[in-house]
Each structure stands twice: as C-alpha cells, then as structure tokens.
Motif scaffolding. Structure first.
Motif, PDB file in Angstrom:
ATOM      1  N   THR A  43      90.902 119.890  57.642  1.00 21.16           N
ATOM      2  CA  THR A  43      89.436 120.172  57.847  1.00 21.16           C
ATOM      3  C   THR A  43      88.798 119.029  58.691  1.00 21.16           C
ATOM      4  O   THR A  43      88.180 118.986  59.445  1.00 21.16           O
ATOM      5  CB  THR A  43      88.734 120.742  56.643  1.00 21.16           C
ATOM      6  N   ALA A  47      87.138 118.879  62.069  1.00 24.37           N
ATOM      7  CA  ALA A  47      85.537 118.736  62.289  1.00 24.37           C
ATOM      8  C   ALA A  47      85.540 117.667  63.235  1.00 24.37           C
ATOM      9  O   ALA A  47      84.466 117.495  63.951  1.00 24.37           O
ATOM     10  CB  ALA A  47      85.202 118.044  60.841  1.00 24.37           C
ATOM     11  N   GLU A  48      86.502 116.591  63.375  1.00 20.84           N
ATOM     12  CA  GLU A  48      86.440 115.625  64.489  1.00 20.84           C
ATOM     13  C   GLU A  48      86.350 116.211  66.060  1.00 20.84           C
ATOM     14  O   GLU A  48      85.944 115.388  66.760  1.00 20.84           O
ATOM     15  CB  GLU A  48      87.616 114.740  64.374  1.00 20.84           C
ATOM     16  N   ALA A  87      85.212 119.557  66.277  1.00 18.87           N
ATOM     17  CA  ALA A  87      84.300 120.783  66.170  1.00 18.87           C
ATOM     18  C   ALA A  87      83.068 120.898  67.158  1.00 18.87           C
ATOM     19  O   ALA A  87      82.938 119.989  67.709  1.00 18.87           O
ATOM     20  CB  ALA A  87      83.759 120.973  64.599  1.00 18.87           C
ATOM     21  N   GLY A 126      77.086 123.954  65.795  1.00 22.44           N
ATOM     22  CA  GLY A 126      76.905 123.733  64.326  1.00 22.44           C
ATOM     23  C   GLY A 126      77.294 124.762  63.217  1.00 22.44           C
ATOM     24  O   GLY A 126      77.450 124.358  62.289  1.00 22.44           O
ATOM     25  N   GLU A 162      80.276 126.255  63.401  1.00 20.34           N
ATOM     26  CA  GLU A 162      81.574 125.882  63.049  1.00 20.34           C
ATOM     27  C   GLU A 162      81.463 124.728  61.906  1.00 20.34           C
ATOM     28  O   GLU A 162      82.386 124.593  60.965  1.00 20.34           O
ATOM     29  CB  GLU A 162      82.281 125.504  64.047  1.00 20.34           C
ATOM     30  N   ARG A 163      80.420 123.848  62.109  1.00 22.71           N
ATOM     31  CA  ARG A 163      80.577 122.518  61.415  1.00 22.71           C
ATOM     32  C   ARG A 163      79.990 123.005  59.900  1.00 22.71           C
ATOM     33  O   ARG A 163      80.470 122.446  58.863  1.00 22.71           O
ATOM     34  CB  ARG A 163      79.694 121.489  61.792  1.00 22.71           C
ATOM     35  N   LEU A 170      83.121 124.614  57.975  1.00 23.73           N
ATOM     36  CA  LEU A 170      83.918 123.599  57.698  1.00 23.73           C
ATOM     37  C   LEU A 170      83.377 122.631  56.619  1.00 23.73           C
ATOM     38  O   LEU A 170      84.186 122.329  55.663  1.00 23.73           O
ATOM     39  CB  LEU A 170      84.296 122.722  58.941  1.00 23.73           C
ATOM     40  N   GLY A 171      82.364 122.431  56.581  1.00 21.41           N
ATOM     41  CA  GLY A 171      81.341 121.720  55.600  1.00 21.41           C
ATOM     42  C   GLY A 171      81.530 122.452  54.177  1.00 21.41           C
ATOM     43  O   GLY A 171      81.811 121.900  53.245  1.00 21.41           O
ATOM     44  N   THR A 219      82.942 111.521  59.457  1.00 20.06           N
ATOM     45  CA  THR A 219      82.571 112.858  60.140  1.00 20.06           C
ATOM     46  C   THR A 219      81.418 113.728  59.728  1.00 20.06           C
ATOM     47  O   THR A 219      81.016 114.467  60.045  1.00 20.06           O
ATOM     48  CB  THR A 219      83.811 113.703  60.456  1.00 20.06           C
ATOM     49  N   ALA A 220      81.172 113.259  58.608  1.00 20.72           N
ATOM     50  CA  ALA A 220      80.089 114.126  57.630  1.00 20.72           C
ATOM     51  C   ALA A 220      78.765 113.641  57.579  1.00 20.72           C
ATOM     52  O   ALA A 220      77.928 113.728  56.862  1.00 20.72           O
ATOM     53  CB  ALA A 220      80.506 114.588  56.613  1.00 20.72           C
ATOM     54  N   GLN A 223      75.751 115.984  57.080  1.00 20.41           N
ATOM     55  CA  GLN A 223      75.998 116.961  56.122  1.00 20.41           C
ATOM     56  C   GLN A 223      76.028 116.377  54.899  1.00 20.41           C
ATOM     57  O   GLN A 223      77.232 115.882  54.266  1.00 20.41           O
ATOM     58  CB  GLN A 223      77.316 117.667  56.077  1.00 20.41           C
TER      59      GLN A 223
END
Length: 852
Positions: free
Chosen positions: A542, A546-547, A549, A552, A554-555, A558-559, A597-598, A601
């Motif tokens: 994941t 995400a890197e 992605a 929004g 899709e993110r 993934l989150g 990457t988060a 989030q």
C-alpha cells in the motif's frame, strides 16, 4: 461573485476589493433580492437566489459558521434590512419552493442576529403572518418559526414561548381544515418543545399541548401523523416525569395503533416512541442503582414499558416479519426499528420478556417462509441482553445447535441474522458454550461461506471477535480456540484480498484479526508472528501504491486500508512482546516510509504512532536504535496543533520512550521539554492535549531522576498555575467537570513522577518547598463533590509517595489532618481487588510511618 465571496470581500484589507464587494452587495440587495420578492420572475431563479443566500450564511462546521456570522454582522445595517425585508415579502409567494427558500433565509439570519439582540421583532412579524387568511403566507411563516426554533438557542426564545406556542397550537389544532398548515404548525411545535418547559409545568397548558398532538396522530394526512408521533417521542425525552396521566388516558393505545399503520414512516415513529420510553427507564434504573438504597429515588420510574408489555410486545414480534428483501443493508425500515425496540425492551423489563418471546421463536424458527425464520432468530438474539443469565443459559444451550445450522440457511438474510445472534451469544458469559460440544461446529459455521457475499462478513467476524475475547487470553498458555487460530486467520486473509470494502467486509475481517492477535494465547504466537509478516507485506504494498497514487479518492481508500493493517500490526506487536524484535527493523522502515507519504492523512499517522508506541513498550531500551530517525516525525507531530489527536498521541509516545529507555532518554529531554512547555502556552492547541502534557512531565522525571532538577522551577510554576486554573473552574456542565478531572489527574501524576524521580537519586528535599501548595490543592479537591475516582486514586498515590519520600517527620504536620485520613478511608472502602483499594492500603502504611 457568489454571496459568500461578496460578504468576504466587504471585510478585505484591500480597499479596492472592499469597495467592489460593497457595491456588489448593494446590487444584490437592490436587484437580486428584488428577484426573490418579484412574482413575475422565474420560480427557479427566485428559489436559487434564496438558497444561495442561505448557504452563504450557514455551515455545519462551528468555526466556519462563526466566520459566516461575523461576515454578516459586519455588513452595513441598511443593506441587511433590505435583504430581510425582501425575504419577509417573499413568504407570501404562491410557489412553495420560493417561500420555503425565503423561510430558510429568515431562519439563517435570525440564528445570527437574535443572539446579538438584533432583529428582535422577527418572531412578532411571523406570528402576525400566521393569523392572516393568506394560506401560503401562513404556511411559510410557520415553517420559518419552526426553523428558527430549531436553529436558535432555546434560552433566547423562552421570553416569547407563550406567543409562539399559542400560534403553533392553533395551527396544529384539529379544527384547522388545511393539512398543509397543520403540518407546518406541528413541525414548528416539534422544534419549540425544548423551550416551552415552563408551559409544560402548567397542567392546563400541558393538557392543551398533549390534546393537540394526540389529535394530530389521527389526521388524514400521513405527514401530519408522522410529525405528531415525532412530537410524542420528543415529549417523552423531555418530559417523562409528566407523562403518567397521558399514558393511561391515550398514549398506550395511540402508539400501538400507530405501530401497525401501513405507512412506514408513521409506524417507525410510533416504534421510536417505545424505544424512547425504554431509553428513559433504563437511564432511571441506572440512576437508582447508583443511589443510596436507603434514600428514595430522585425521579420516579413509572415502568411504562413493563405495563405495556402485553400490548407492545406482540406488535413488535409481528413487525419483525415485515422485512424488505430488496432493502439496502443500511436502510432503516420497520423490522429494523422493531428489533431495536425489542432489544431495548429486554434491557428495560429483564426476565419478564423471555416467556412471551420464546413461543414465537419456537413456532417460527423452522417456518418455510424465510420472513418468519429470520424474525424468530432476530427475536431470540434481541432478548439476550437484559434477562437474568440463569434464565437464558438453558435456552441458549438448547438453541445453539439450531443457530449453528441456520448460519448455513439458503436465504442470505436468515444466515446473516443467525450469525449476528451467535455473536450475541458469544458476547454472553461463556458458560453457555461448551467448547467440547459446540466449538467445532460453531467456528466451522461462522467461517463457511465468508467469501460468498460481503454482506454476511461483518456479523460473522463480530461473532469470532466475541468468541476470541471470551475464550482467549494473552497471558494464557493455551485456550479452547488455539487449534482454530491458523484456519480462522487464513480464511480472514483470503476475505481481505478483495480490493474493495463492500458492506464493510474487509474492515470487519481485519478487525477480527486484530482481536484474535490481541487475545492470542502463547501457543498461537507462531501463527501471530506469521500474521505480522503477512500484514507487513501488505502494508509495504500500500505504501508503494500511495507513493504513486493519483486522485484524492484513491488516497482515501488506501488510507482506510493502511489504518486496518496498522491496527492488526499494533496488536501483533503487543502480543509478541520482545519476540517482535525479529521483524522490528521492517516495522520501523515501513512506518517511516508511511509517515513520509501520509502527511495529509492524520488518521493514518495516528495509527502509525500507536504502532510505534506498542513497539517501544515491546522492545524497551532496544528501541534506542530507532529513536534518532524517528524523532523528527515525533517533534513534527508534537508541533502539529491543528491535528490535536495526533499531537496527543505524540505526547503519550514521549511517556512511552521515557518509561522504556529510563536514563538513556536524557539526551532527548531538552527537546521534549521545550516543545511540551511551548504547547502548554499555545492558545490554538486543543485543551484536551494539555492534561497529558502534565502527566508526561512526571514520566520524564521518573525516567531521568535527579537530572530533572534542571527543569524543576519552570515545571513547578506550570503545575501551580494549573492548580489555580482547576480550582477556579466552575462546574457549569459535564464536559467542564470531565475536563477538570482530567486536568487534576495530570497535575497529580506530574507531582508523583517528580517526587519518585527525585527520591530515586536522593534529591527528594527539592520537593519540600512545594508540599504546602500540593496539600492545599489536594484539600480543595477532596471537598469537591465532582471529584472522579481517577482523581481520588491519583491523590492517594501522591500522598503515599510524599509520605514515603519523607519518613523522618519532615512533613508530619501536613499529614496529620482529618481530610487525609478520611480520603484514605474512602479509598480503602473501594471494591475488593480494585487498584484504588490496593493503593489506599499502601498509602495508609506510608502515612503511619511518616507521622510516627
């Protein structure tokens, strides 16, 4: 420009923008709102004009609403008056969408201006409109009154309650021939019920209100009936103590008839009435149980639910059979409402519900019509919380084989409800389930078909979670579920391979794995270790996605998946303890990549930090090798005041680091203390973070001992300031009381950690100068009736630590006071085995030695 941009522009620092916005607002007042009031203008344009203004004035977010309010209040009075006059003039429009838009505008402006003592005559103007013969004007004005009552604080409207009540009762009266008027009036009455408390205290006025509402339940208009039952629900919530007479005279019969109504919205509100009765009586029973049994209860429980059981229960059981097979899972329908009410009824009347329900279950559990089979299963599951376990145990033992069989029913609704009922059974004391007799069939049934349909996953996973919590135990060597662990986890991993989370199936499966990991006995640790590696593999996948992605959505997906994976991995880490060191390098590598990457989030970052906290506790001093690379993320979270929950978790991580590293945490403490002290001074930081910061001072002191002397003066000043703040905080509401108790726990835990830490290095004397302040504050808190059990425990612990630190009589006079003996005696009276009782016995011995 739209209206929000116009209002914002009038407050701009740029003179040109401000001038343009002011002209635009004048044009809106003179032209656009002429459109709102102009009967010759297109209906769509007029309605859109009103809705646009309403949207520019209202927001669900409190901060945004305050900004909208301030923008409006700073508009010049003349422009505001023209807009309000246009809205009032439009109430008489023959088109309902237009005058409803005007009513919304009036309510939005009133919600802003009335709290500031402005537009005080708006209610009077609307009430005058209600008395006219213009039906459209009357309806729209009643709608405006209802919206104002809904959006404005009830205290502001109390002074006008009599006139408002008179108008809406008149409009809702059975003599009113126009059902549109009656519907608008009964809706306005619903929204005004909270601030007519004084009228409800008057028997004559109360009778008029109740008669009006009861008569409205018999209207020929379904909307009026629905709104009338909504009124009865709200009246029962607000005025239960006044309802005995009306229940006996009318409400028992009216509501049972309403529950049987063909119109689903009416039936649901009538069912909700009895759910509300149960809610009130459950709360009254809780209050009575907490009260001194020698004293009469503060409020009488009239036991309406028990009295109505013979009439209400058969109706609810019948309504359970009214399932809609095409209904969406989240769609609230009559059968769902009936099941919820039945569950509340069981909690209210206890064992009295068992005898009348069991025959229904026995008669329908094998009915060829799936509606009746599902209703029977749902009825049985709904009464498992409330009755005496001794009454339920033989019935559950008898039903278990049938329920296990029904999990394989050919109808999805039946097997899903059977799984839910098994989940309820597994949530009961486990005596009902005999592992050697039931467990194999139960686990097999719950696992079978998990991959058939996402809809059935959630309840089966919930049952597995309850079973694991009841049978398992992280400290146990083995448990009855041990041999099933690998098979269950393998099946759940297959379920989670789907790229979508339809019906919350994937999240439920991950939650079940997290619970299994948390409850895993020692003979399953090898399985849990493999689970940790498999989850890490998925987490890394994941992160890679995400890197790269895109949008929004899709993110976000993934989150959510990363949050599920992190929760499982956190519980794996807690269960394995030091054994997790075999994969700790991989865990930290993944966490650091994830945090990179988060950034936007917060929830993912919060869960990543919780995983790190579990890893710190598991590895203890061995975590030192990761601290250098992790600390920049920790400092960033501590300084992230907007995401205060993340900041709070970061504060807790400092405590974890200090407890695990001990003296080795000293090199990081200057930075820790600097940021923590800055956070205490930050006015923008949410107050809920600050008690944890005070506790964290204690963790740091306990870890580094005498080295904490460097920070002692500033920390003592902060703690004394916090004591003063706490002592001067008025107990105005539950939130304030709860926060003040949290603050006090933070203060006492800080003093405990400092006292113990300095004592460990022979520097306890540095605390002596603060003993008088500590004792004074504790004496004040002791006499506060809002003091919580956690505060009591922390105070007694601090007294014990102070006495232990000064056994030579240095603080003898402070300890020889009546309130200290009374407090310790109170703690020793706590239930046997409780931590408060244990600490109190130790503190008593320490105080005895220090005062000898």
């Amino acid at each position: 420009m739209n209206f929000a941009e116009i209002f914002g522009g009038t407050l701009s620092h740029d003179a040109n923008i401000r001038e343009q916005a002011t002209r635009a607002l004048e044009n809106a007042a003179e032209e656009n709102f002429v459109q709102l009031a102009n009967d010759n203008e297109q209906v769509v344009v007029r309605a859109a004009t009103g809705i646009a203004l309403k949207n520019a004035l209202t927001a669900k977010d409190e901060t945004l609403q305050e900004q909208h309010s301030q923008r409006w209040l700073q508009v010049d009075g003349e422009s505001r008056t023209r807009i309000k006059q246009a809205a009032l003039a439009t109430l008489g429009s023959e088109n309902r969408s237009v005058n409803m838009a005007a009513a919304q505008v009036i309510a939005a402006i009133s919600a802003i201006e009335l709290p500031h003592g402005q537009w005080v005559d708006v209610i009077s103007v609307l009430l005058q409109n209600v008395s006219t013969t213009n039906t459209s004007l009357k309806i729209a004005s009643l709608q405006a009154i209802g919206l104002i009552c809904e959006s404005v604080n009830s205290d502001i409207l109390v002074a006008q309650s009599n006139t408002i009540l008179t108008a809406v009762v008149q409009g809702a009266n059975s003599d009113e021939p126009d059902q549109e008027v009656r519907y608008a009036a009964i809706t306005a009455l619903l929204n005004s019920l909270e601030f007519v408390r004084q009228n409800f205290e008057n028997e004559g006025e109360r009778n008029v209100i109740m008669q009006t509402v009861c008569e409205a339940t018999q209207s020929s208009d379904d909307r009026v009936q629905t709104a009338a039952f909504e009124c009865l629900v709200r009246i029962m919530q607000l005025y239960y103590d006044k309802m005995q007479f009306y229940m006996e005279k009318a409400l028992y019969g009216l509501t049972v008839i309403g529950m049987k109504h063909e119109a689903e919205e009416i039936a649901k509100q009538a069912i909700e009435f009895w759910s509300t009765v149960c809610d009130e009586e459950i709360e009254l029973q809780i209050e009575a149980d907490a009260q001194d049994p020698s004293q009469p209860p503060e409020r009488e429980n009239f036991q309406f639910a028990k009295t109505a059981l013979p009439q209400v229960l058969p109706t609810l059981l019948f309504l359970l059979t009214k399932q809609d097979e095409d209904a969406d899972e989240d769609e609230w329908n009559v059968s769902m409402a009936a099941a919820t009410c039945l569950s509340l009824l069981a909690q209210t009347v206890g064992s009295d519900i068992v005898a009348p329900v069991i025959p229904f279950v026995e008669q329908n559990i094998r009915n060829p019509d799936w509606h009746y089979r599902e209703a029977a299963v749902m009825a049985f599951g709904s009464i498992l919380d409330g009755p005496d376990p001794a009454v339920l145990t033989p019935l559950v033992a008898q039903a278990l084989p049938v329920l296990i069989e029904m999990v394989k029913d050919g109808v999805m609704q039946v097997k899903d409800s059977a799984a839910w009922t098994l989940g309820r059974v597994c949530d009961l004391p486990i005596d009902c389930i005999q592992p050697d007799v039931h467990l194999h069939g139960l686990v097999t049934a719950l696992m079978s078909g998990l991959e058939e349909n996402p809809r059935i996953v959630a309840n089966r996973c919930w049952a597995i979670m309850n079973l694991a919590e009841q049978l398992g135990g992280a400290d146990a060597e083995s448990c009855a579920l041990s041999t099933y662990y690998e098979g269950i986890i393998t099946t759940l991993m297959r379920v989670t391979e789907a790229n979508v989370d339809e019906n919350n199936s994937r999240a439920s499966a991950y939650e079940a794995m997290a619970t299994l990991a948390n409850s895993a006995p020692k003979d399953t640790h090898a399985v849990i270790g493999k689970l940790g590696v498999a989850i890490l593999d998925r987490l890394d996948t994941t992160i890679a996605r995400a890197e790269h992605a895109g949008g929004g959505d899709e993110r976000i997906v993934l989150g959510e998946l990363q949050t599920n994976l992190l929760n499982v991995l956190t519980n794996v880490t807690r269960t394995l303890g030091r054994q997790v060191s075999e994969i700790s390098d991989r865990i930290m590598t993944s966490v650091l990549r994830l945090l990179n990457t988060a950034t936007k989030q917060a929830v993912v970052s919060e869960d990543a930090f919780l995983l790190v906290g579990a890893l710190i506790t598991a590895l203890e001093g061995d975590f030192t090798r990761y601290l250098e690379t992790f600390s920049p993320f920790l400092y960033g979270a501590l300084q992230n005041h907007e995401e205060y929950q993340l900041c709070s978790i970061a504060v807790g991580l400092i405590g974890d680091v200090c407890r695990s590293l001990g003296q080795d945490a000293a090199p990081y403490c200057d930075q820790f203390m600097t940021i923590l002290l800055q956070n205490l001074e930050a006015t923008v930081l949410h107050r809920d973070v600050k008690p944890g910061i005070l506790s964290c001072f204690g963790d740091i002191a306990l870890a580094i001992g005498g080295r904490f002397e460097t920070y002692l003066d500033v920390v003592f000043r902060v703690l004394i300031s916090a004591c003063n703040l706490s002592a001067n905080t008025e107990a105005v509401d539950y939130d304030t009381i709860d926060y003040n108790n949290q603050l006090r726990v933070g203060i006492f835990e800080a003093f405990v950690g400092i006292t113990q830490g300095l004592k460990s290095d022979g520097k306890a004397a540095l605390v002596l100068g603060q003993v008088q302040s500590m004792m004074g504050f504790m004496s004040y808190v002791y006499n506060d009736p809002t003091r919580s059990e956690d505060v009591t425990k922390a105070m007694i612990g601090l007294l014990g630590d102070l006495a232990d630190s000064f056994p030579g009589g240095e603080i003898r006079d402070y300890l020889r006071v009546d309130w200290i003996q009374a407090l310790i005696k109170e703690g020793r009276a706590a239930p046997r085995g409780s931590s408060v009782r244990v600490i109190s016995r130790w503190a008593r011995d320490m105080v005895k030695q220090a005062t000898a």
